[in-house]
Design an enzyme around this catalytic site. Sequence first.
Site, PDB file in Angstrom:
ATOM      1  N   ASP A   1       0.690  -0.990  -0.077  1.00  0.00           N
ATOM      2  CA  ASP A   1      -0.193   0.112   0.032  1.00  0.00           C
ATOM      3  C   ASP A   1       0.945   1.209   0.052  1.00  0.00           C
ATOM      4  O   ASP A   1       0.816   2.075   1.637  1.00  0.00           O
ATOM      5  CB  ASP A   1      -1.029  -0.485   1.599  1.00  0.00           C
ATOM      6  CG  ASP A   1      -2.167   1.156   1.165  1.00  0.00           C
ATOM      7  OD1 ASP A   1      -1.804   1.528   0.143  1.00  0.00           O
ATOM      8  OD2 ASP A   1      -2.938   1.447   1.795  1.00  0.00           O
TER       9      ASP A   1
ATOM     10  N   HIS B   1       0.074   2.462 -14.157  1.00  0.00           N
ATOM     11  CA  HIS B   1      -1.284   2.054 -15.545  1.00  0.00           C
ATOM     12  C   HIS B   1      -2.815   1.632 -14.426  1.00  0.00           C
ATOM     13  O   HIS B   1      -3.703   1.097 -15.181  1.00  0.00           O
ATOM     14  CB  HIS B   1      -0.377   0.920 -16.238  1.00  0.00           C
ATOM     15  CG  HIS B   1      -0.575  -0.356 -15.727  1.00  0.00           C
ATOM     16  ND1 HIS B   1      -0.475  -1.678 -16.905  1.00  0.00           N
ATOM     17  CD2 HIS B   1      -0.328  -1.515 -14.055  1.00  0.00           C
ATOM     18  CE1 HIS B   1      -0.128  -2.266 -16.242  1.00  0.00           C
ATOM     19  NE2 HIS B   1       0.150  -2.398 -14.707  1.00  0.00           N
TER      20      HIS B   1
ATOM     21  N   ASN C   1      -7.702  -4.152 -21.309  1.00  0.00           N
ATOM     22  CA  ASN C   1      -7.581  -4.095 -20.108  1.00  0.00           C
ATOM     23  C   ASN C   1      -7.247  -3.687 -18.544  1.00  0.00           C
ATOM     24  O   ASN C   1      -7.983  -4.096 -17.962  1.00  0.00           O
ATOM     25  CB  ASN C   1      -6.460  -5.525 -20.232  1.00  0.00           C
ATOM     26  CG  ASN C   1      -6.314  -6.774 -19.131  1.00  0.00           C
ATOM     27  OD1 ASN C   1      -7.976  -7.261 -19.559  1.00  0.00           O
ATOM     28  ND2 ASN C   1      -5.346  -6.817 -18.411  1.00  0.00           N
TER      29      ASN C   1
HETATM   30  C1  ASE Z   1      -2.375  -4.862 -13.926  1.00  0.00           C
HETATM   31  C2  ASE Z   1      -1.547  -5.911 -14.458  1.00  0.00           C
HETATM   32  C3  ASE Z   1      -2.351  -7.100 -15.272  1.00  0.00           C
HETATM   33  C4  ASE Z   1      -3.608  -4.921 -13.245  1.00  0.00           C
HETATM   34  C5  ASE Z   1      -4.262  -6.280 -13.958  1.00  0.00           C
HETATM   35  C6  ASE Z   1      -3.778  -6.372 -14.622  1.00  0.00           C
HETATM   36  C7  ASE Z   1      -2.233  -8.331 -16.188  1.00  0.00           C
HETATM   37  C8  ASE Z   1      -3.481  -8.579 -16.132  1.00  0.00           C
HETATM   38  N1  ASE Z   1      -4.658  -7.795 -15.730  1.00  0.00           N
HETATM   39  O1  ASE Z   1      -1.709  -3.994 -12.720  1.00  0.00           O
HETATM   40  C9  ASE Z   1      -0.690  -8.840 -16.193  1.00  0.00           C
HETATM   41  C10 ASE Z   1      -0.480  -7.908 -18.101  1.00  0.00           C
HETATM   42  N2  ASE Z   1      -1.520  -7.302 -18.674  1.00  0.00           N
HETATM   43  C11 ASE Z   1      -1.182  -6.294 -18.589  1.00  0.00           C
HETATM   44  C12 ASE Z   1      -2.363  -5.183 -19.357  1.00  0.00           C
HETATM   45  O2  ASE Z   1       0.108  -5.019 -18.418  1.00  0.00           O
END
Ligand code: ASE
Length: 298
Positions: A189, A208, A255
Amino acid sequence: MCSQGDEGYRLLKEYANGFMVSQVLFAACELGVFELLAGAPEPLDSAAVSARLGASPRGTELLLDACVSLKLLQADVSGGKAVYANTELASTYLVRGSPRSQRDMLMYTGRTTYVCWGHLAEAVREGRNQYLKAFGIPSEELFSAIYRSEGERLQFMQGLQDMWRLEGARVLAAFDLSPFRVICDLGGDFFKDPLPEADLYILARVLHDWTDAKCSHLLGRLYQACRTGGGILVIESLLDADGRGPLTTVLYSLNMLVQTEGRERTPAQYCALLGPAGFRDVRCRRTGGTYDAVLARK
Ligand code: ASE
């Protein structure tokens, strides 16, 4: 010769059926097809595979033949009936425990990511992740949505580790990190907990997940904690300047929409977060792999 229309139709079918390819891969992993064949002293026929997996003969035969078509398995028919073995692709990347195995990432993608993607249109309409519809989990608290259970948290971490084993080295080679003596790879955290003192903070696949506002808050905290002359290394998949490529990164950005509250960003967007937080000398390096690197200094 192919007319323009034929090519368009071919492409359309390929896109529409892409999910079936993904599901063949996920199902074969889930059932343990590749471990079974890796452990067998010789290639097995479909009846033997079905018996040892406790799966239906009909389903097993169809799945194995789909795997052959996808080059995940090879079939040998010289003895009259088909016997199946892993291809090199499967032994390298799909068998659990192989040094380059991507099995945990595939299992996570199949069990979690795929289910959220089933609600993509709603995610676009609502502008938020789909844990509630996919799993009945309200997504106010992203950490508790992404980590639905301890088992899922482990699956997710092991999945990220699968990718890092293959891609980490080239990301860490993007910049000379030798001037940084104490390096802190941030997890947990980091919005609330006190930050350890370090010369370099690594934020790998963290920004991200979050909105610009939360990223700015986190970067501000890191700037406070960072020694003058120290730095921050952001590891993410960089979008092209126009935001429309590369395809993998554009899909990863979607995603982030279906699974988190974030997005993938362009180099300019990372600069726009790092600069106002106080960081200078922002440099972005593409690696040619899935993940790229951004280095900035205090
Ligand atoms: C994250 C990474 C991922 C949050 C959700 C996720 C991945 C899958 N779901 O920080 C791993 C690789 N994929 C991506 C989009 O980085």
